[in-house]
Design a protein around this motif. Sequence first.
Motif, mmCIF file in Angstrom:
data_model
loop_
_atom_site.group_PDB
_atom_site.id
_atom_site.type_symbol
_atom_site.label_atom_id
_atom_site.label_comp_id
_atom_site.label_asym_id
_atom_site.label_seq_id
_atom_site.Cartn_x
_atom_site.Cartn_y
_atom_site.Cartn_z
ATOM 1 N N MET A 1 0.838 -1.178 0.000
ATOM 2 C CA MET A 1 0.000 0.000 0.000
ATOM 3 C C MET A 1 0.887 1.247 0.000
ATOM 4 N N VAL A 2 0.487 2.249 -0.755
ATOM 5 C CA VAL A 2 1.230 3.507 -0.846
ATOM 6 C C VAL A 2 0.820 4.424 0.291
ATOM 7 N N LYS A 3 1.813 5.024 0.903
ATOM 8 C CA LYS A 3 1.552 6.019 1.944
ATOM 9 C C LYS A 3 1.504 7.395 1.284
ATOM 10 N N ILE A 4 0.660 8.239 1.764
ATOM 11 C CA ILE A 4 0.552 9.590 1.215
ATOM 12 C C ILE A 4 1.898 10.304 1.259
ATOM 13 N N ASP A 5 2.660 10.098 2.307
ATOM 14 C CA ASP A 5 3.958 10.764 2.448
ATOM 15 C C ASP A 5 4.978 10.296 1.410
ATOM 16 N N ASP A 6 4.714 9.173 0.746
ATOM 17 C CA ASP A 6 5.622 8.659 -0.277
ATOM 18 C C ASP A 6 5.367 9.286 -1.646
ATOM 19 N N LEU A 7 4.284 10.041 -1.790
ATOM 20 C CA LEU A 7 3.924 10.627 -3.078
ATOM 21 C C LEU A 7 4.659 11.940 -3.321
ATOM 22 N N GLU A 8 4.961 12.185 -4.573
ATOM 23 C CA GLU A 8 5.637 13.414 -4.978
ATOM 24 C C GLU A 8 4.754 14.146 -5.983
ATOM 25 N N VAL A 9 4.815 15.455 -5.957
ATOM 26 C CA VAL A 9 4.153 16.258 -6.980
ATOM 27 C C VAL A 9 5.153 16.447 -8.104
ATOM 28 N N LYS A 10 4.762 16.128 -9.329
ATOM 29 C CA LYS A 10 5.617 16.296 -10.504
ATOM 30 C C LYS A 10 4.992 17.336 -11.419
ATOM 31 N N TYR A 11 5.808 17.956 -12.236
ATOM 32 C CA TYR A 11 5.303 18.993 -13.132
ATOM 33 C C TYR A 11 6.203 19.121 -14.348
ATOM 34 N N LYS A 12 5.650 19.709 -15.393
ATOM 35 C CA LYS A 12 6.409 20.089 -16.577
ATOM 36 C C LYS A 12 6.034 21.529 -16.891
ATOM 37 N N VAL A 13 7.010 22.298 -17.270
ATOM 38 C CA VAL A 13 6.790 23.684 -17.632
ATOM 39 C C VAL A 13 7.158 23.851 -19.089
ATOM 40 N N TRP A 14 6.363 24.572 -19.826
ATOM 41 C CA TRP A 14 6.721 24.941 -21.189
ATOM 42 C C TRP A 14 6.062 26.264 -21.515
ATOM 43 N N LEU A 15 6.625 26.952 -22.487
ATOM 44 C CA LEU A 15 6.049 28.190 -22.984
ATOM 45 C C LEU A 15 5.309 27.852 -24.269
#
Length: 109
Positions: free
Chosen positions: A1-15
């Motif tokens: 089971m995944v713990k909430i604290d193990d999650l990361e926010v990922k993102y991509k930026v572009w113009l």
Amino acid sequence: MVKIDDLEVKYKVWLAKDGKPVIGSGGASLLKAILETGSINAAANALGYSYSFAWTYLKKIEQRTGLKVVEKTRGGEEKGGATLTPEGKRLLELYLRAEEAVRKALENI
């Protein structure tokens, strides 16, 4: 089971312009490498890109923005090279500022 604290926010930026992508992290890396090396070929090699891919990417940026972002100099004894135009430098700076702003905003989550 995944713990909430193990999650990361990922993102991509572009113009984008008119809904079409102009520059993302790869393009920013290319512009930065050209700035550092003074050469499209050296920049492409440093990033593991072919010269053709790098040149096509630069042309796409210029077509979508209407701005000249790289100034090439012909060969000869000095072998030629490339530099970012003032518009190319501003484009890179805008991307880097946007990416930094998003990164900082996500640190506060």
